[in-house]
Design an enzyme around this catalytic site. Structure first.
Site, short mmCIF file in Angstrom:
data_model
loop_
_atom_site.label_atom_id
_atom_site.label_comp_id
_atom_site.label_asym_id
_atom_site.label_seq_id
_atom_site.Cartn_x
_atom_site.Cartn_y
_atom_site.Cartn_z
N ASP A 13 31.81 -31.66 74.96
CA ASP A 13 32.79 -32.33 75.83
C ASP A 13 32.98 -33.80 75.46
O ASP A 13 33.29 -34.61 76.32
CB ASP A 13 32.38 -32.24 77.31
CG ASP A 13 32.10 -30.82 77.73
OD1 ASP A 13 32.85 -29.93 77.30
OD2 ASP A 13 31.13 -30.60 78.48
N LYS A 16 36.32 -33.99 71.41
CA LYS A 16 36.54 -33.63 70.00
C LYS A 16 37.95 -33.10 69.76
O LYS A 16 38.50 -33.29 68.69
CB LYS A 16 35.52 -32.58 69.54
CG LYS A 16 34.11 -33.09 69.41
CD LYS A 16 33.18 -32.00 68.92
CE LYS A 16 33.08 -30.83 69.87
NZ LYS A 16 32.53 -31.13 71.19
N GLY A 40 36.01 -25.79 74.88
CA GLY A 40 37.28 -26.07 75.57
C GLY A 40 37.79 -27.40 75.05
O GLY A 40 37.21 -28.43 75.33
N HIS A 41 38.81 -27.35 74.23
CA HIS A 41 39.35 -28.58 73.66
C HIS A 41 40.71 -28.87 74.29
O HIS A 41 41.62 -28.06 74.21
CB HIS A 41 39.49 -28.44 72.14
CG HIS A 41 38.17 -28.40 71.43
ND1 HIS A 41 38.02 -28.05 70.12
CD2 HIS A 41 36.92 -28.68 71.87
CE1 HIS A 41 36.73 -28.12 69.77
NE2 HIS A 41 36.06 -28.49 70.84
N GLN A 224 31.02 -27.63 70.69
CA GLN A 224 29.79 -28.03 71.40
C GLN A 224 29.28 -29.37 70.85
O GLN A 224 30.08 -30.17 70.44
CB GLN A 224 28.71 -26.93 71.32
CG GLN A 224 29.04 -25.70 72.14
CD GLN A 224 30.01 -24.76 71.46
OE1 GLN A 224 29.84 -24.43 70.30
NE2 GLN A 224 31.02 -24.32 72.17
P1 IMP Z 1 26.68 -20.79 75.89
O1 IMP Z 1 27.17 -21.48 74.66
O2 IMP Z 1 27.79 -20.21 76.74
O3 IMP Z 1 25.60 -19.79 75.59
O4 IMP Z 1 26.00 -21.91 76.82
C1 IMP Z 1 24.77 -22.54 76.45
C2 IMP Z 1 24.77 -24.00 76.93
O5 IMP Z 1 25.74 -24.73 76.17
C3 IMP Z 1 25.14 -24.20 78.40
O6 IMP Z 1 24.43 -25.33 78.89
C4 IMP Z 1 26.62 -24.53 78.35
O7 IMP Z 1 27.04 -25.29 79.47
C5 IMP Z 1 26.68 -25.35 77.06
N1 IMP Z 1 27.98 -25.30 76.39
C6 IMP Z 1 28.48 -24.30 75.64
N2 IMP Z 1 29.69 -24.63 75.16
C7 IMP Z 1 29.95 -25.87 75.59
C8 IMP Z 1 31.03 -26.78 75.38
O8 IMP Z 1 32.00 -26.49 74.67
N3 IMP Z 1 30.94 -27.99 76.01
C9 IMP Z 1 29.85 -28.33 76.76
N4 IMP Z 1 28.81 -27.53 76.97
C10 IMP Z 1 28.86 -26.30 76.38
#
Ligand code: IMP
Length: 428
Positions: A13, A16, A40-41, A224
């Site tokens: 977040d 990017k 989520g971009h 991420q």
């Molecule tokens: P997962 O990727 O859905 O397995 O989530 C694992 C961890 O990564 C959790 O804490 C999510 O909130 C975090 N996470 C996954 N994708 C994002 C992102 O695009 N932005 C922020 N946090 C993310």
């Protein structure tokens, strides 16, 4: 022509999407190398807000070819939905604009259900995943029983593989007293999506290397962030992929010699969604002020899940670590405008853990939970900086804040964003 990697330097977040959109202006190809629709971009163009989850934001720049790399895990049904949404907004999506690696792994209905089951089983230790099936999809990949995008070519075998994965998932779900999946209903949209996606499938590693050889400029777009990296983040409160710069090489199939620039994107303060340690978290009114009320799309609520993000002062210990792990050649700071109006700003420059001063985060979560940030206090500024476009337009206190971050992290900051619109960038 060498490639640039854009990497999140915090917990995701970082903004990017808009930085990729800007770097895309000097790129021929934008390739995503990891993760899936957990990302989520958000990109703001004129009056339109584009929320991208799987497709690189380069798609909004007409001259750019976009690639979904082999390191990604892709939900084909959601990918088709995203393509349709973009097309409805006037964006052309053809194989001349988008390629999808045959080696990328697919997120199936089984993975999504198993993500929820795994979170439920963890109880109080839940990771707070996005419930998009990311972890189970990577688990199948490394367990060598995943379904790859190239497998969609043979529809019958693809359907069989999906049914098999759902049968196995249903056994787990039944054991946990969770609703099982209706296989036929779950598989049907996947078959439809498979037909739609056929023309986009390609050996993207060969494609990217050929383009690099011809002199094309490639932007490797990370999703991420460093602190969510499965190796380098605060394990197990991480995602299941390698969002760090190293992930760009394996996630796209290009060699290290191709990369000559690593841009670390960092928000001007810290945010995190999901569980896990966050030393500079503010659980008071200051944290609420950084988060915003939720009335603006740039307020700190998840693009994918809508969850409020945890907010806190900028953690330069984590940022210094991200610069180290990724070999960042520069940092871009986003959302500097949100800090206007604070009397003073705090910057964590070290941690104190069990009486010891640390420059880098400790490796265990237990120690990280005990880490007390050592703050430097800097003067804030009161001016609205959203109209700034050059370094000289920024108040001296804002310039000092940026300069101090660069000093503490040991890498230059050439660019900051001061608002959500494309042109709200300051070049220093
Ligand atoms: P997962 O990727 O859905 O397995 O989530 C694992 C961890 O990564 C959790 O804490 C999510 O909130 C975090 N996470 C996954 N994708 C994002 C992102 O695009 N932005 C922020 N946090 C993310």
């Amino acid at each position: 022509m060498p490639a640039t990697v854009l990497v999140g330097a915090q917990w995701g977040d970082e903004g990017k999407g808009r930085i990729a959109d800007w770097l895309a202006t000097e790129s021929d190809v934008v390739a995503r190398y990891g993760g899936g629709d957990n990302a989520g971009h958000t990109v703001y163009v004129g009056q339109q807000v584009f929320k991208l989850h799987t497709i690189p934001s380069g798609i909004l720049r007409g001259q750019v070819m976009c690639v979904l790399g082999n390191g990604m895990v892709v939900n084909p049904v959601n990918l088709v939905k995203e393509m349709d949404q973009l097309q409805a907004l006037g964006v052309t999506i053809t194989p001349e604009r988008l390629l999808f690696s045959t080696r990328a792994h697919l997120i199936t209905p089984a993975h999504i259900a198993l993500d929820a089951a795994s979170e439920k089983a963890r109880g109080a230790q839940a990771i707070g995943t996005t419930l998009r099936g990311i972890g189970p999809a990577y688990l199948d990949k490394t367990g060598r029983k995943g379904i790859r995008a190239g497998d969609m070519a043979n529809i019958e075998e693809f359907a069989d593989a999906l049914h098999q994965s759902i049968r196995e998932a249903n056994e787990v779900l039944a054991r946990q007293d969770m609703a099982t999946l209706d296989a036929d209903a779950a598989v049907a949209p996947y078959i439809e999506a498979a037909a739609r996606l056929q023309p986009f499938l390609a050996d993207t590693a060969v494609y990217l290397n050929q383009r690099l050889q011809e002199g094309a400029r490639v932007l490797c777009e990370g999703a991420q962030g460093t602190l969510l990296d499965v190796d380098h983040g605060s394990y197990p409160f991480v995602t299941s992929s390698s969002p760090t710069a190293g992930g760009a090489l394996t996630g796209l199939g290009i060699g290290p010699g191709r990369i000559d620039r690593v841009v670390g994107a960092a928000k001007s303060f810290s945010t995190r969604v999901g569980a896990g340690p966050m030393p500079t978290e503010l659980t008071d009114a200051l944290g609420d002020r950084l988060r915003g009320t939720g009335e603006h799309f740039w307020d700190e609520y998840g693009t994918t899940t809508g969850r409020p993000r945890r907010c806190g002062w900028l953690d330069a210990v984590m940022l210094r670590y991200a610069v180290l792990i990724n070999g960042c050649t520069e940092l871009v700071l986003t959302k500097l405008d949100i800090l206007s109006g604070f009397e003073e700003l705090k910057l964590a420059v070290a941690y104190r853990v069990d009486g010891k001063l640390l420059d880098y985060p400790p490796t265990t979560n237990a120690e990280l939970e005990r880490a007390e940030p050592v703050y430097e206090t800097l003067s804030g500024w009161q001016e609205d900086i959203s109209g700034a476009r050059r370094g000289g337009d920024l108040p001296a206190a804002a310039r000092r804040y940026i300069q101090r971050i660069a000093e503490v992290c040991g890498t230059p900051v050439h660019t900051v964003s001061v608002g959500p619109e494309r042109d709200q960038l300051v070049q220093l």
